[in-house]
Design an enzyme around this catalytic site. Sequence first.
Site, PDB file in Angstrom:
ATOM      1  N   TYR A 139       0.851  -1.095  -0.005  1.00 44.69           N
ATOM      2  CA  TYR A 139       0.014  -0.084  -0.041  1.00 44.69           C
ATOM      3  C   TYR A 139       0.707   1.267  -0.006  1.00 44.69           C
ATOM      4  O   TYR A 139       0.511   2.299  -0.560  1.00 44.69           O
ATOM      5  CB  TYR A 139      -1.016   0.035   1.189  1.00 44.69           C
ATOM      6  N   LYS A 185       3.899 -15.437   2.988  1.00 45.47           N
ATOM      7  CA  LYS A 185       4.050 -16.210   1.689  1.00 45.47           C
ATOM      8  C   LYS A 185       5.567 -16.362   1.881  1.00 45.47           C
ATOM      9  O   LYS A 185       6.528 -15.950   0.811  1.00 45.47           O
ATOM     10  CB  LYS A 185       3.595 -15.324   0.701  1.00 45.47           C
ATOM     11  N   ASP A 217      -1.950 -18.687   1.069  1.00 45.57           N
ATOM     12  CA  ASP A 217      -3.029 -19.464   0.020  1.00 45.57           C
ATOM     13  C   ASP A 217      -3.533 -20.588   1.297  1.00 45.57           C
ATOM     14  O   ASP A 217      -4.715 -20.786   0.904  1.00 45.57           O
ATOM     15  CB  ASP A 217      -2.225 -19.789  -1.037  1.00 45.57           C
ATOM     16  N   ASP A 241      -6.337  -7.464   3.893  1.00 44.44           N
ATOM     17  CA  ASP A 241      -7.363  -6.903   3.467  1.00 44.44           C
ATOM     18  C   ASP A 241      -8.204  -8.086   2.616  1.00 44.44           C
ATOM     19  O   ASP A 241      -9.092  -8.034   2.761  1.00 44.44           O
ATOM     20  CB  ASP A 241      -6.662  -5.854   2.096  1.00 44.44           C
ATOM     21  N   ASP A 245     -12.310  -9.680   3.964  1.00 46.01           N
ATOM     22  CA  ASP A 245     -13.357  -9.744   3.095  1.00 46.01           C
ATOM     23  C   ASP A 245     -13.930 -11.395   3.119  1.00 46.01           C
ATOM     24  O   ASP A 245     -15.147 -11.742   3.376  1.00 46.01           O
ATOM     25  CB  ASP A 245     -13.245  -9.257   1.779  1.00 46.01           C
TER      26      ASP A 245
HETATM   27  C1  IPM Z   1     -10.431  -1.749   3.671  1.00 46.18           C
HETATM   28  C2  IPM Z   1     -10.748  -1.194   2.271  1.00 46.18           C
HETATM   29  C3  IPM Z   1      -9.443  -0.449   2.022  1.00 46.18           C
HETATM   30  C4  IPM Z   1      -8.236  -1.077   2.011  1.00 46.18           C
HETATM   31  C5  IPM Z   1      -9.596   0.459   0.734  1.00 46.18           C
HETATM   32  C6  IPM Z   1     -10.924   1.153   0.750  1.00 46.18           C
HETATM   33  C7  IPM Z   1      -8.582   1.312   0.384  1.00 46.18           C
HETATM   34  O1  IPM Z   1     -10.739  -2.026   1.353  1.00 46.18           O
HETATM   35  O2  IPM Z   1     -10.505  -1.127   4.623  1.00 46.18           O
HETATM   36  O3  IPM Z   1     -10.446  -3.087   3.769  1.00 46.18           O
HETATM   37  O4  IPM Z   1      -7.721  -1.505   1.096  1.00 46.18           O
HETATM   38  O5  IPM Z   1      -7.446  -1.061   3.020  1.00 46.18           O
HETATM   39 MG    MG Z   2     -10.746  -4.426   2.181  1.00 49.58          MG
END
Ligand code: IPM
Ligand code: MG
Length: 351
Positions: A139, A185, A217, A241, A245
């Site tokens: 990032y 990794k 993975d 990140d 999700d």
């Molecule tokens: C998160 C989001 C952010 C990230 C984006 C919006 C920049 O996906 O907080 O998980 O990638 O950190």
């Molecule tokens: Mg995210």
Amino acid sequence: MDARILLLPGDGIGPEVVAEAVRVLDAVAGRYGHRFTYRTGLVGGAAIDRYGDPLPGPTRDALRECDAILLGAVGGPRWDHGAVRPEAGLLALRYELGLYANLRPATLFEGLEAASPLRPEVVRGTDFLIVRELTGGLYFGKPKERDGHQAVDTMRYTAAEVERVARVAFRAARGRRRKVHSVDKANVLETSRLWRDVVSQVAEEFPDVALEHLLVDTCAMQLVQKPTTFDVILTENTFGDILSDEAAAVVGSIGLLPSASLGERPPFLYEPVHGSAPDLAGRGVANPLGTILSAALMLRYSFGLAVEAEAVEEAVREVVREGVTTPDLGGRAGTQEVGAAVAERVLRRET
Ligand code: IPM
Ligand code: MG
């Protein structure tokens, strides 16, 4: 107590969900005798529209005069092709405040077994915490550039960056089931080999916590095969990140997951894991629970109000159990109805 909270509602459903978290914070203030004062600032696309800058001067000034920050979401298709992206505001906020440790608890709530795509017997009892490094890695690594048909992002970590976030994970594990999975990794990446070495060293300070290294993975696979085996997952920025999700899907909805971003000194930042969901914005159907649970983390980590945080979390569990939920969780309630239901339970709470 008296606390100053900076609200950064941002874009899309951000303002709607932040409003419900404020409703719940007001209930906490009323029930437990605290005073929360709010200021609102612009961030993301909303700030680009007004100032051409996703983290403009007035918002930066406000950061210096608050005790904690509650953010909704940033981004949306409207700003996808501009010179500067809304997400840059959020990233600057995290980086400039030095918020290197991002805590993302993922818990399967009772009554939501059916919301998970996994079989109930696999997912029941899932309760883990992702500790995501937030100010390093791909990032922020330099160089980061685009040159015609070539582009480069840089994965860079220093031992000190790994060490400080590892400590956060081990300390968190002590308050839980004392198990850390460090995810990397290391079979491919040099940064991961450094990560593994440093985490192993830090682990020696925590002999009471079990450490296991896991390739990212494999972790992605095991999260859906046996999610209940995880307690604390420690990982770098990009892996965190992606895995968060996945974790959100495992426990039923990304609308539920809160996060706390902590550093050496306040203000700390609290935000739901979900994004701005432009398709839902303005329809009153967005799930406010991720933001409400983020406010609970604020009570706990920024203000030391553990009883109040637990009151909010218990109220959320009750509301979910009773089926007062938004459509993402299979319910028929609206954003405000869910927020009001949580607030009302906090007000009625006896302890
Ligand atoms: C998160 C989001 C952010 C990230 C984006 C919006 C920049 O996906 O907080 O998980 O990638 O950190
Ligand atoms: Mg995210």
